[in-house]
Design a protein around this motif. Structure first.
Motif, PDB file in Angstrom:
ATOM      1  N   THR A  84       0.833  -1.172   0.026  1.00  0.00           N
ATOM      2  CA  THR A  84      -0.065  -0.090   0.095  1.00  0.00           C
ATOM      3  C   THR A  84       1.019   1.274   0.185  1.00  0.00           C
ATOM      4  N   LEU A  85       1.808   1.330   0.749  1.00  0.00           N
ATOM      5  CA  LEU A  85       2.746   2.270   0.832  1.00  0.00           C
ATOM      6  C   LEU A  85       3.459   2.518  -0.550  1.00  0.00           C
ATOM      7  N   TYR A  86       4.017   1.437  -1.023  1.00  0.00           N
ATOM      8  CA  TYR A  86       4.727   1.519  -2.443  1.00  0.00           C
ATOM      9  C   TYR A  86       3.665   2.148  -3.247  1.00  0.00           C
ATOM     10  N   THR A  87       2.490   1.705  -3.388  1.00  0.00           N
ATOM     11  CA  THR A  87       1.607   2.116  -4.623  1.00  0.00           C
ATOM     12  C   THR A  87       1.371   3.586  -4.534  1.00  0.00           C
ATOM     13  N   SER A  88       1.166   3.997  -3.121  1.00  0.00           N
ATOM     14  CA  SER A  88       1.012   5.375  -2.752  1.00  0.00           C
ATOM     15  C   SER A  88       2.005   6.405  -3.302  1.00  0.00           C
ATOM     16  N   LEU A  89       3.265   5.801  -2.759  1.00  0.00           N
ATOM     17  CA  LEU A  89       4.449   6.828  -3.156  1.00  0.00           C
ATOM     18  C   LEU A  89       4.848   6.773  -4.786  1.00  0.00           C
ATOM     19  N   PHE A  90       4.881   5.560  -5.285  1.00  0.00           N
ATOM     20  CA  PHE A  90       5.149   5.301  -6.628  1.00  0.00           C
ATOM     21  C   PHE A  90       4.028   6.396  -7.418  1.00  0.00           C
ATOM     22  N   ASN A  91       2.743   6.323  -7.025  1.00  0.00           N
ATOM     23  CA  ASN A  91       2.003   7.231  -7.887  1.00  0.00           C
ATOM     24  C   ASN A  91       2.201   8.733  -7.734  1.00  0.00           C
ATOM     25  N   ASP A  92       2.613   8.906  -6.439  1.00  0.00           N
ATOM     26  CA  ASP A  92       2.997  10.310  -6.152  1.00  0.00           C
ATOM     27  C   ASP A  92       4.036  10.782  -7.014  1.00  0.00           C
ATOM     28  N   CYS A  93       5.176  10.047  -7.130  1.00  0.00           N
ATOM     29  CA  CYS A  93       6.212  10.214  -7.929  1.00  0.00           C
ATOM     30  C   CYS A  93       5.780  10.365  -9.426  1.00  0.00           C
ATOM     31  N   SER A  94       5.128   9.409  -9.854  1.00  0.00           N
ATOM     32  CA  SER A  94       4.739   9.747 -11.211  1.00  0.00           C
ATOM     33  C   SER A  94       4.006  11.092 -11.365  1.00  0.00           C
ATOM     34  N   GLU A  95       2.920  11.423 -10.607  1.00  0.00           N
ATOM     35  CA  GLU A  95       2.254  12.380 -10.852  1.00  0.00           C
ATOM     36  C   GLU A  95       3.284  13.646 -11.041  1.00  0.00           C
ATOM     37  N   GLN A  96       4.202  13.666 -10.110  1.00  0.00           N
ATOM     38  CA  GLN A  96       5.396  14.870 -10.000  1.00  0.00           C
ATOM     39  C   GLN A  96       5.898  14.873 -11.244  1.00  0.00           C
ATOM     40  N   MET A  97       6.521  13.624 -11.770  1.00  0.00           N
ATOM     41  CA  MET A  97       7.099  13.477 -13.235  1.00  0.00           C
ATOM     42  C   MET A  97       6.204  13.977 -14.229  1.00  0.00           C
ATOM     43  N   ARG A  98       4.971  13.711 -14.188  1.00  0.00           N
ATOM     44  CA  ARG A  98       3.864  14.156 -15.121  1.00  0.00           C
ATOM     45  C   ARG A  98       3.853  15.894 -15.304  1.00  0.00           C
ATOM     46  N   TYR A  99       3.887  16.206 -14.370  1.00  0.00           N
ATOM     47  CA  TYR A  99       3.782  17.809 -14.159  1.00  0.00           C
ATOM     48  C   TYR A  99       5.415  18.262 -14.861  1.00  0.00           C
ATOM     49  N   LEU A 100       6.430  17.864 -14.469  1.00  0.00           N
ATOM     50  CA  LEU A 100       7.685  18.195 -15.061  1.00  0.00           C
ATOM     51  C   LEU A 100       7.672  18.039 -16.355  1.00  0.00           C
ATOM     52  N   TYR A 101       7.330  17.114 -16.996  1.00  0.00           N
ATOM     53  CA  TYR A 101       7.423  16.665 -18.348  1.00  0.00           C
ATOM     54  C   TYR A 101       6.361  17.518 -19.236  1.00  0.00           C
ATOM     55  N   ALA A 102       5.197  17.820 -18.626  1.00  0.00           N
ATOM     56  CA  ALA A 102       4.267  18.736 -19.194  1.00  0.00           C
ATOM     57  C   ALA A 102       4.893  20.289 -19.258  1.00  0.00           C
ATOM     58  N   VAL A 103       5.690  20.545 -18.462  1.00  0.00           N
ATOM     59  CA  VAL A 103       6.381  22.075 -18.560  1.00  0.00           C
ATOM     60  C   VAL A 103       6.845  22.059 -20.038  1.00  0.00           C
ATOM     61  N   HIS A 104       7.503  20.899 -20.471  1.00  0.00           N
ATOM     62  CA  HIS A 104       8.233  21.055 -21.414  1.00  0.00           C
ATOM     63  C   HIS A 104       7.337  20.503 -22.768  1.00  0.00           C
ATOM     64  N   GLY A 105       6.236  20.383 -22.673  1.00  0.00           N
ATOM     65  CA  GLY A 105       5.297  20.301 -23.565  1.00  0.00           C
ATOM     66  C   GLY A 105       4.928  18.906 -24.126  1.00  0.00           C
ATOM     67  N   GLU A 106       5.631  17.819 -23.104  1.00  0.00           N
ATOM     68  CA  GLU A 106       5.765  16.322 -23.443  1.00  0.00           C
ATOM     69  C   GLU A 106       4.576  15.852 -22.417  1.00  0.00           C
ATOM     70  N   SER A 107       3.888  14.508 -22.801  1.00  0.00           N
ATOM     71  CA  SER A 107       2.914  14.146 -22.203  1.00  0.00           C
ATOM     72  C   SER A 107       3.434  12.687 -21.710  1.00  0.00           C
ATOM     73  N   ILE A 108       3.421  12.276 -20.379  1.00  0.00           N
ATOM     74  CA  ILE A 108       3.743  11.111 -19.926  1.00  0.00           C
ATOM     75  C   ILE A 108       2.795  10.185 -19.024  1.00  0.00           C
ATOM     76  N   ASP A 109       3.075   9.107 -18.996  1.00  0.00           N
ATOM     77  CA  ASP A 109       2.045   8.442 -17.964  1.00  0.00           C
ATOM     78  C   ASP A 109       2.957   6.886 -17.566  1.00  0.00           C
ATOM     79  N   VAL A 110       3.265   7.218 -16.295  1.00  0.00           N
ATOM     80  CA  VAL A 110       3.967   5.971 -15.536  1.00  0.00           C
ATOM     81  C   VAL A 110       3.057   5.410 -14.625  1.00  0.00           C
ATOM     82  N   SER A 111       2.625   4.191 -14.824  1.00  0.00           N
ATOM     83  CA  SER A 111       1.928   3.719 -13.948  1.00  0.00           C
ATOM     84  C   SER A 111       2.445   2.241 -13.380  1.00  0.00           C
ATOM     85  N   LEU A 112       1.951   1.888 -12.283  1.00  0.00           N
ATOM     86  CA  LEU A 112       2.305   0.763 -11.833  1.00  0.00           C
ATOM     87  C   LEU A 112       1.322  -0.343 -12.142  1.00  0.00           C
TER      88      LEU A 112
END
Length: 154
Positions: A84-112
């Motif tokens: 449960t902890l791993y899933t929650s933390l992994f999804n949080d990191c993926s959300e932050q990465m999505r925002y960082l790549y969106a700044v450059h005009g790129e769309s990513i999706d990283v899911s567990l």
């Protein structure tokens, strides 16, 4: 004067000069086309965002290991399960990465997709299956699933 009208040697010189100049012009055009074709083909290879894709895969691997380490630390002082902890933390990191790549005009999706782990003493080993997708408007990349081996030792 009459002898100059019958002399046609100069016409052959003028005609051969015209033929040679046309051949030189056509060779110059072919050489120019070869240079332009080489430029465009090398420029097309540069437009492929292979470094961005490689960086996304590397960042996902680093995040998976970091999240496993954090979830192991939190699990030792919490009542939540490690998955449960791993899933929650992994999804949080993926959300932050999505925002960082969106700044450059790129769309990513990283899911567990799946996670397995084995705790032995003070170390954790496991595997993480992550679905990674990348799109920058020109290139669409999907790696599903990306299998990441994890070893976290204390």
């Amino acid at each position: 004067m009459e002898s100059l009208r019958d002399d046609t040697k100069g016409q052959w010189i003028a005609l051969s000069g015209l033929v040679i100049s046309l051949i030189i012009i056509s060779l110059a055009l072919l050489a120019n086309q070869a240079v332009i074709a080489g430029y465009y083909s090398s420029n097309a290879a540069l437009e492929l965002p292979k470094e961005d894709i490689r960086e996304l895969n590397l960042q996902t691997r680093e995040n998976a290991k970091m999240v496993m380490d954090l979830s192991y630390e939190i699990n030792s002082s919490s009542n939540q399960s490690m998955s449960t902890l791993y899933t929650s933390l992994f999804n949080d990191c993926s959300e932050q990465m999505r925002y960082l790549y969106a700044v450059h005009g790129e769309s990513i999706d990283v899911s567990l997709a799946n996670m397995t782990y084995n705790t032995t003493g003070a170390s954790v080993t496991g595997q993480v299956w992550a679905n990674i997708s990348f799109n920058d408007g020109k290139t669409d990349y999907v790696s599903a699933p990306e299998i990441i081996d994890i070893e976290v030792g204390k």
